[in-house]
Design an enzyme around this catalytic site. Structure first.
Site, short mmCIF file in Angstrom:
data_model
loop_
_atom_site.label_atom_id
_atom_site.label_comp_id
_atom_site.label_asym_id
_atom_site.label_seq_id
_atom_site.Cartn_x
_atom_site.Cartn_y
_atom_site.Cartn_z
N HIS A 98 67.43 -37.53 -68.98
CA HIS A 98 66.05 -37.45 -69.50
C HIS A 98 65.21 -38.60 -68.96
O HIS A 98 64.04 -38.43 -68.63
CB HIS A 98 66.04 -37.53 -71.03
N TYR A 120 68.24 -37.04 -78.35
CA TYR A 120 69.51 -37.66 -78.01
C TYR A 120 69.50 -37.97 -76.51
O TYR A 120 70.36 -37.51 -75.75
CB TYR A 120 70.71 -36.79 -78.41
N GLU A 124 67.73 -29.98 -63.21
CA GLU A 124 68.39 -28.89 -62.48
C GLU A 124 69.77 -28.57 -63.06
O GLU A 124 70.40 -27.61 -62.65
CB GLU A 124 68.50 -29.26 -60.99
N SER A 126 74.86 -35.10 -70.36
CA SER A 126 74.42 -34.08 -71.30
C SER A 126 74.48 -34.67 -72.70
O SER A 126 75.38 -35.47 -73.00
CB SER A 126 75.38 -32.88 -71.23
N ARG A 158 75.37 -33.14 -75.17
CA ARG A 158 76.58 -32.57 -75.79
C ARG A 158 77.84 -33.36 -75.41
O ARG A 158 78.88 -33.17 -76.04
CB ARG A 158 76.73 -31.09 -75.43
#
Ligand code: PAF
Length: 279
Positions: free
Chosen positions: A37, A32, A148, A185, A187
């Site tokens: 990323h 995802y 990080e 994120s 999420r």
């Protein structure tokens, strides 16, 4: 860009690259993928001849009541993002490829894992260390890249790499944020429109703490209070933890006179988000 589902395929490709004397960067992910990323993959592509990305929602790092089954997945989109960002091989293993049913070995880092997310998610870092060390043995990279945002994960991985003599450079990469400050994120995909607005309270609270530090505040408790008070103004936010710790040992500090990590975890509705800064 190649894709692989088996350890054997990854090993064969890596062997070929090694024969040609090429260096290998590795970005482990749970998929995802987002700009955070992408920044890791792009950096790995700049610093290495070849880049391997793994996409694996690792069951061993989820607790019984966590979001393993609902964790967002998007294999096609992830493949496109990997290719655009400069990956050469994406490894999408099934859980049965990664784990033997009767596996009996664990990788556990003590001390660094007792506070912060380690205290709230028992067993989580054992699962992370196990899967990352397996990937390191499969991919045998020269360098591996971690965000990080998961500051404790980064510290724990650096520690087991040192302790177990993995010959791999661990590279930490800065947090990537949305324009309004929310840390990227996977999420964030769980958040409703209203929760997405509320989630800004994490970065806003950390900014208040940063401001106090820049004005000379040296009491860790006062910094924590500033964050806790700020979080309490947002009705949808429920604090999980607010900690001020030494940035290397991750042990709590009282007076701030060495590099620190200010780390928070907050539930926005049912979604648990983390954020941090070092100072
Ligand atoms: O940070 C993550 O996404 C995961 O913890 C990692 C490092 C890919 C291990 O599953």
């Amino acid at each position: 860009m190649k894709t692989a589902n088996t350890i054997k395929e990854v090993r064969e490709t890596v062997k070929e690259w090694r024969k040609q004397g090429l260096s290998i960067g590795f970005v482990p992910t749970m998929g995802y993928l987002h700009e955070g990323h992408m920044s890791l993959i792009e950096r790995a592509a700049k610093e290495n001849d070849k880049v391997v990305v793994s996409v694996f929602v690792n069951p061993t790092q989820f607790g019984p009541n966590e979001d393993l089954d609902n964790y967002p997945r998007s294999l096609e989109r992830d493949t496109e993002i990997c290719e655009k960002s400069g990956a050469n091989l994406v490894f999408f293993p099934e859980a049965s490829e990664m784990y033997f049913e009767d596996k009996s070995t664990s990788v556990s880092v003590s001390g660094l894992t007792t506070l912060l997310c380690g205290a709230k998610r028992p067993g989580h870092f054992d699962g992370v260390c196990l899967v990352v060390s397996k990937f390191f043995n499969i991919v045998t990279p020269d360098r591996a890249y971690f965000g990080e945002k998961d500051a404790q994960q980064l510290a724990v991985i650096k520690r087991f790499v040192r302790d177990l003599n993995f010959d791999i450079e661990i590279v930490g990469c800065p947090i990537v944020r949305e324009c309004d400050g929310l840390a990227k994120s996977s999420r964030n995909a769980y958040l409703s429109k209203e929760e997405r607005k509320s989630a800004l309270i994490l970065s806003q609270s950390l900014n208040k703490a940063k401001e106090a530090l820049s004005k000379g505040e040296t009491s860790a408790n006062k910094i924590k209070d500033i964050i806790i008070n700020s979080l309490s103004t947002e009705p949808l936010a429920k604090m999980d933890y607010v900690e001020v710790v030494d940035s290397l040992s991750l042990s709590p500090v009282e007076n701030i006179n060495a590099p620190i990590l200010v780390a928070i975890a907050v539930y926005i509705g049912k979604t648990r988000l983390i954020d941090n800064f070092t100072y």
